[in-house]
Design a protein around this motif. Structure first.
Motif, PDB file in Angstrom:
ATOM      1  N   ALA A  72      70.155  31.587  58.753  1.00  0.00           N
ATOM      2  CA  ALA A  72      71.545  31.222  58.464  1.00  0.00           C
ATOM      3  C   ALA A  72      72.422  31.429  59.699  1.00  0.00           C
ATOM      4  O   ALA A  72      73.303  30.619  59.999  1.00  0.00           O
ATOM      5  N   HIS A  73      72.163  32.516  60.418  1.00  0.00           N
ATOM      6  CA  HIS A  73      72.916  32.809  61.646  1.00  0.00           C
ATOM      7  C   HIS A  73      72.718  31.702  62.676  1.00  0.00           C
ATOM      8  O   HIS A  73      73.682  31.250  63.318  1.00  0.00           O
ATOM      9  N   GLN A  74      71.486  31.247  62.825  1.00  0.00           N
ATOM     10  CA  GLN A  74      71.202  30.167  63.777  1.00  0.00           C
ATOM     11  C   GLN A  74      71.964  28.892  63.413  1.00  0.00           C
ATOM     12  O   GLN A  74      72.399  28.149  64.296  1.00  0.00           O
ATOM     13  N   LYS A  75      72.116  28.652  62.126  1.00  0.00           N
ATOM     14  CA  LYS A  75      72.780  27.443  61.658  1.00  0.00           C
ATOM     15  C   LYS A  75      74.294  27.628  61.503  1.00  0.00           C
ATOM     16  O   LYS A  75      74.992  26.728  61.046  1.00  0.00           O
ATOM     17  N   LYS A  76      74.771  28.846  61.834  1.00  0.00           N
ATOM     18  CA  LYS A  76      76.200  29.161  61.723  1.00  0.00           C
ATOM     19  C   LYS A  76      76.705  29.006  60.279  1.00  0.00           C
ATOM     20  O   LYS A  76      77.771  28.438  60.026  1.00  0.00           O
ATOM     21  N   LEU A  77      75.919  29.537  59.349  1.00  0.00           N
ATOM     22  CA  LEU A  77      76.249  29.467  57.933  1.00  0.00           C
ATOM     23  C   LEU A  77      76.427  30.864  57.347  1.00  0.00           C
ATOM     24  O   LEU A  77      75.806  31.823  57.819  1.00  0.00           O
ATOM     25  N   ALA A  78      77.266  30.970  56.322  1.00  0.00           N
ATOM     26  CA  ALA A  78      77.317  32.193  55.532  1.00  0.00           C
ATOM     27  C   ALA A  78      76.010  32.302  54.740  1.00  0.00           C
ATOM     28  O   ALA A  78      75.285  31.313  54.580  1.00  0.00           O
ATOM     29  N   PHE A  79      75.723  33.491  54.256  1.00  0.00           N
ATOM     30  CA  PHE A  79      74.481  33.719  53.499  1.00  0.00           C
ATOM     31  C   PHE A  79      74.838  34.223  52.109  1.00  0.00           C
ATOM     32  O   PHE A  79      75.629  35.150  51.964  1.00  0.00           O
ATOM     33  N   ASP A  80      74.239  33.601  51.097  1.00  0.00           N
ATOM     34  CA  ASP A  80      74.658  33.842  49.712  1.00  0.00           C
ATOM     35  C   ASP A  80      73.459  34.134  48.822  1.00  0.00           C
ATOM     36  O   ASP A  80      72.509  33.347  48.759  1.00  0.00           O
ATOM     37  N   PHE A  81      73.524  35.289  48.120  1.00  0.00           N
ATOM     38  CA  PHE A  81      72.506  35.648  47.137  1.00  0.00           C
ATOM     39  C   PHE A  81      72.880  35.167  45.735  1.00  0.00           C
ATOM     40  O   PHE A  81      72.354  35.663  44.748  1.00  0.00           O
ATOM     41  N   SER A  82      73.802  34.227  45.625  1.00  0.00           N
ATOM     42  CA  SER A  82      74.431  33.883  44.357  1.00  0.00           C
ATOM     43  C   SER A  82      73.442  33.624  43.229  1.00  0.00           C
ATOM     44  O   SER A  82      72.399  33.015  43.417  1.00  0.00           O
ATOM     45  N   PHE A 110      59.529  41.985  51.352  1.00  0.00           N
ATOM     46  CA  PHE A 110      60.710  41.324  50.801  1.00  0.00           C
ATOM     47  C   PHE A 110      61.942  41.580  51.678  1.00  0.00           C
ATOM     48  O   PHE A 110      62.746  40.678  51.899  1.00  0.00           O
ATOM     49  N   THR A 111      62.068  42.784  52.179  1.00  0.00           N
ATOM     50  CA  THR A 111      63.202  43.090  53.056  1.00  0.00           C
ATOM     51  C   THR A 111      63.130  42.267  54.335  1.00  0.00           C
ATOM     52  O   THR A 111      64.148  41.749  54.813  1.00  0.00           O
ATOM     53  N   LEU A 112      61.931  42.124  54.895  1.00  0.00           N
ATOM     54  CA  LEU A 112      61.771  41.288  56.082  1.00  0.00           C
ATOM     55  C   LEU A 112      62.090  39.832  55.756  1.00  0.00           C
ATOM     56  O   LEU A 112      62.707  39.126  56.565  1.00  0.00           O
ATOM     57  N   LEU A 113      61.701  39.382  54.572  1.00  0.00           N
ATOM     58  CA  LEU A 113      62.008  38.015  54.139  1.00  0.00           C
ATOM     59  C   LEU A 113      63.517  37.774  54.138  1.00  0.00           C
ATOM     60  O   LEU A 113      63.994  36.749  54.641  1.00  0.00           O
ATOM     61  N   VAL A 114      64.264  38.724  53.578  1.00  0.00           N
ATOM     62  CA  VAL A 114      65.724  38.600  53.552  1.00  0.00           C
ATOM     63  C   VAL A 114      66.283  38.551  54.961  1.00  0.00           C
ATOM     64  O   VAL A 114      67.126  37.700  55.291  1.00  0.00           O
ATOM     65  N   LEU A 115      65.813  39.448  55.828  1.00  0.00           N
ATOM     66  CA  LEU A 115      66.315  39.488  57.202  1.00  0.00           C
ATOM     67  C   LEU A 115      66.051  38.177  57.930  1.00  0.00           C
ATOM     68  O   LEU A 115      66.940  37.641  58.606  1.00  0.00           O
ATOM     69  N   GLU A 116      64.851  37.628  57.775  1.00  0.00           N
ATOM     70  CA  GLU A 116      64.525  36.379  58.454  1.00  0.00           C
ATOM     71  C   GLU A 116      65.353  35.224  57.906  1.00  0.00           C
ATOM     72  O   GLU A 116      65.735  34.309  58.651  1.00  0.00           O
ATOM     73  N   ALA A 117      65.657  35.243  56.614  1.00  0.00           N
ATOM     74  CA  ALA A 117      66.524  34.216  56.025  1.00  0.00           C
ATOM     75  C   ALA A 117      67.941  34.339  56.582  1.00  0.00           C
ATOM     76  O   ALA A 117      68.590  33.324  56.901  1.00  0.00           O
ATOM     77  N   ILE A 118      68.420  35.560  56.717  1.00  0.00           N
ATOM     78  CA  ILE A 118      69.754  35.782  57.293  1.00  0.00           C
ATOM     79  C   ILE A 118      69.780  35.298  58.743  1.00  0.00           C
ATOM     80  O   ILE A 118      70.764  34.672  59.183  1.00  0.00           O
ATOM     81  N   LYS A 119      68.723  35.554  59.492  1.00  0.00           N
ATOM     82  CA  LYS A 119      68.652  35.087  60.882  1.00  0.00           C
ATOM     83  C   LYS A 119      68.714  33.560  60.949  1.00  0.00           C
ATOM     84  O   LYS A 119      69.369  32.996  61.835  1.00  0.00           O
TER      85      LYS A 119
END
Length: 315
Positions: free
Chosen positions: A262-272, A251-260
């Protein structure tokens, strides 16, 4: 032209309407249900504010609640008045009047992070509650973000060293995996296969979603997430993880890859989302910043509202 048609045109023109208030999103999450829009105009007929809403009917009562799997709604104001609290208050007063004209029994919506209309509704007999979401607004340096993870999350990443991630999981298999994860925890999945298929089809057409999976070397899925985004933000929309592999770091790796991503797309990342305490505590360990958002609630007929809240499983 109907309010919905005018809203669709306006949302395209202003360009900053959040993902979950977009007309296409409302079409998807309200499929088979009734949704509409309240509009506020100036003397020239220009839209100053809009409130998309899902109208439900039960036991002879009409009420407004959040659509399924939707975190944010409420009132969105035109960019021209976002710095004018008096005009925002005037928009909210007009919306309040229109809500009363609908002869509702109950109203409940969650407003976007930083929403000024939510604050304005406080003085109009609406019950305003504060909630916390977790975000990463600055994604310039992935190494710096990883360094801001808690020690536990960095340790989980080390455990996940043999796992891989990809974006090859199709929507049907994602749904089956999520249902399996819920069954393993003696829970039921909160949405239908058809609901997800409709949403995925609309979002995929606009290139505003993807499915991320984390697997072992044999290709078995340990964790997955359905991600959605708009022009500014990627949302960790529907995450799930097989509890049998909770100590794998998946799960932690899943979050990191999702953040990456978002980074590629130049977007903020939201757990809302309105998550439970344990989930919020977990999200706070990913180098996130807490952000306030508000829900607005009003019971026009208290007894009916009580039964509606129970039926909708509100707490």
């Amino acid at each position: 032209m109907t309010n919905k048609e005018r809203y669709a045109q306006w949302a395209a023109e202003v360009g900053n309407v959040p993902l979950m208030m977009q007309p296409w999103w409302m079409d998807a999450v309200c499929a088979g249900k009734q949704w509409d829009v309240l509009l506020v105009e100036d003397d020239k007929g220009e839209i100053l504010g809009a409130m998309p809403y899902l109208l439900r009917k039960r036991i002879g009562q009409k009420y407004i609640v959040m659509p399924q799997q939707t975190t944010f709604g409420g009132i969105w104001v035109a960019p021209s008045i976002t710095d004018n609290r008096w005009e925002i208050a005037q928009v909210c007063q007009s919306i309040d009047k229109q809500l009363r004209a609908l002869k509702l029994s109950y109203y409940y919506q969650q407003y976007p992070i930083g929403s000024l209309p939510a604050e304005a509704m406080r003085g109009m007999r609406f019950r305003i509650r504060e909630h916390i979401a977790y975000r990463i607004d600055f994604l310039a340096d992935i190494d710096q973000i990883i360094a801001s993870f808690s020690k536990n999350k960095r340790r989980q990443l080390q455990k996940a060293a043999s796992l891989t991630s990809d974006r090859q999981l199709n929507v049907e298999d994602f749904y089956k995996f999520h249902a399996h994860c819920q069954e393993e925890q003696h829970k039921k999945i909160s949405y239908t296969r058809e609901f997800l298929l409709v949403l995925e089809r609309k979002a995929r057409r606009l290139e505003q979603c993807d499915i991320l999976a984390v697997r072992n070397l044999e290709g078995e899925v340990y964790a997955a997430a359905f991600l959605v985004w708009d022009r500014t933000t990627m949302y960790f929309f529907i995450p799930c993880a097989d509890p049998a592999y909770k100590d794998s770091g998946a799960f932690t790796l899943l979050v990191l890859e999702a953040i990456k991503l978002a980074h590629q797309k130049k977007l903020a990342f939201d757990f809302s989302g309105l998550a439970d305490t344990n989930t919020l505590r977990q999200y706070s360990q990913f180098g996130t910043t807490p952000a306030k958002f508000y829900s607005a609630e009003r019971s026009y007929r208290p007894l009916s509202a009580f039964f509606i809240r129970c039926a909708e499983h509100f707490t």
